[in-house]
Design a protein around this motif. Structure first.
Motif, PDB file in Angstrom:
ATOM      1  N   THR A   1      -5.696   1.203  -0.014  1.00 50.87           N
ATOM      2  CA  THR A   1      -6.978   0.534  -0.135  1.00 50.87           C
ATOM      3  C   THR A   1      -7.296  -0.274   1.117  1.00 50.87           C
TER       4      THR A   1
ATOM      5  N   PHE B   1      -4.869  -3.097   7.894  1.00 47.83           N
ATOM      6  CA  PHE B   1      -5.007  -4.269   8.757  1.00 47.83           C
ATOM      7  C   PHE B   1      -4.423  -3.984  10.130  1.00 47.83           C
TER       8      PHE B   1
ATOM      9  N   GLN C   1      -1.991  -1.376   2.504  1.00 44.87           N
ATOM     10  CA  GLN C   1      -1.685  -1.975   1.207  1.00 44.87           C
ATOM     11  C   GLN C   1      -2.493  -1.289   0.122  1.00 44.87           C
ATOM     12  N   GLY C   2      -1.884  -1.207  -1.074  1.00 49.15           N
ATOM     13  CA  GLY C   2      -2.539  -0.557  -2.196  1.00 49.15           C
ATOM     14  C   GLY C   2      -3.628  -1.399  -2.828  1.00 49.15           C
ATOM     15  N   GLN C   3      -3.888  -1.153  -4.083  1.00 48.83           N
ATOM     16  CA  GLN C   3      -5.068  -1.686  -4.737  1.00 48.83           C
ATOM     17  C   GLN C   3      -4.931  -3.122  -5.196  1.00 48.83           C
ATOM     18  N   GLY C   4      -3.737  -3.620  -5.378  1.00 53.82           N
ATOM     19  CA  GLY C   4      -3.560  -4.962  -5.899  1.00 53.82           C
ATOM     20  C   GLY C   4      -3.210  -5.958  -4.813  1.00 53.82           C
TER      21      GLY C   4
END
Lengths: 113, 115
Positions: free
Chosen positions: B30, B33, B96-99
């Protein structure tokens, strides 16, 4: 403002001894913390994390302790090995829920043979 | 977990030139950076690479100096423009994933030296 800092920039330990790396944070509302290990020439590698509803969390040879009263967390490495030599960072997400991480200044761990 | 690669791993560049660093993730993430890390120091966030829209820059970093692209969920580029010796640093991308508490994984970094 928000900050995550470390007490000691360099820690030297004898191989086989236990290592303790410390980190202080300033925001009492912080609820999630992460430890990263960065070996020379590599990117940071996730080691272990802890949520604020826990005081302690254990992994393989590593334990993270969280003391919310004094806003302090530590990373303990049992039976330190030469491969543990690296820079260790604590980090926490910004409080704006933006996924962005605030990194501490880092502690270099040197393992003496 | 996500595996992140970067190209090039290192480069030596002349003052005034530009370098584009590529970041590839082996799975959809998701968030992506870009960070800068001076030797012996901690990581400083440059920007959030937004898929299909302009990146979000941190204080002290501007799009003209560090243009970023993210055409899809697995790829991003960072360009260091009109370089000066002060831009010599390690540049790292992460995904990084969704959370918010999903693990943020890092690439190996690109070591840039500007002469």
């Amino acid at each position: 403002g928000e900050s995550v800092g470390l007490h000691l920039p360099t820690l030297s330990v004898q191989e086989g001894d236990n290592s303790i790396i410390n980190c202080a944070y300033s925001n009492s509302a912080s609820d999630y913390f992460i430890w990263y290990k960065q070996e020379s020439g590599k990117g940071p590698q996730f080691i272990i994390d802890i949520r604020s509803n826990m005081d302690k969390r254990q992994g393989q040879r590593v334990t993270v302790l969280l003391n919310k009263t004094v806003k302090h967390l530590s990373l303990q490495i049992a039976a330190t090995q030469p491969g543990d030599s690296a820079v260790y960072f604590c980090a926490e997400p910004r409080m704006d829920s933006s996924y962005k991480l605030i990194f501490g200044s880092g502690t270099r761990l040197l393992v003496r043979p | 977990s996500a595996v992140i690669s970067q190209k090039p791993s290192r480069d030596i560049c002349q003052r005034g030139t530009s370098l584009t660093i590529q970041c590839q993730v082996d799975s959809q993430v998701t968030m992506m950076f870009w960070y800068r890390q001076q030797p012996g120091q901690s990581l400083t966030l440059i920007a959030t690479a937004n898929q299909g829209s302009e990146a979000t820059y941190e204080s002290g970093f501007v799009i003209d100096k560090f243009p970023i692209s993210r055409p899809n969920l697995t790829f991003s580029t960072l360009t260091v423009s009109n370089m000066s010796p002060e831009d010599s640093s390690i540049y790292l991308c992460s995904g990084q994933g969704q959370g918010v508490t999903d693990t943020q994984y890092f690439g190996p970094g690109t070591r840039l030296t500007v002469l």
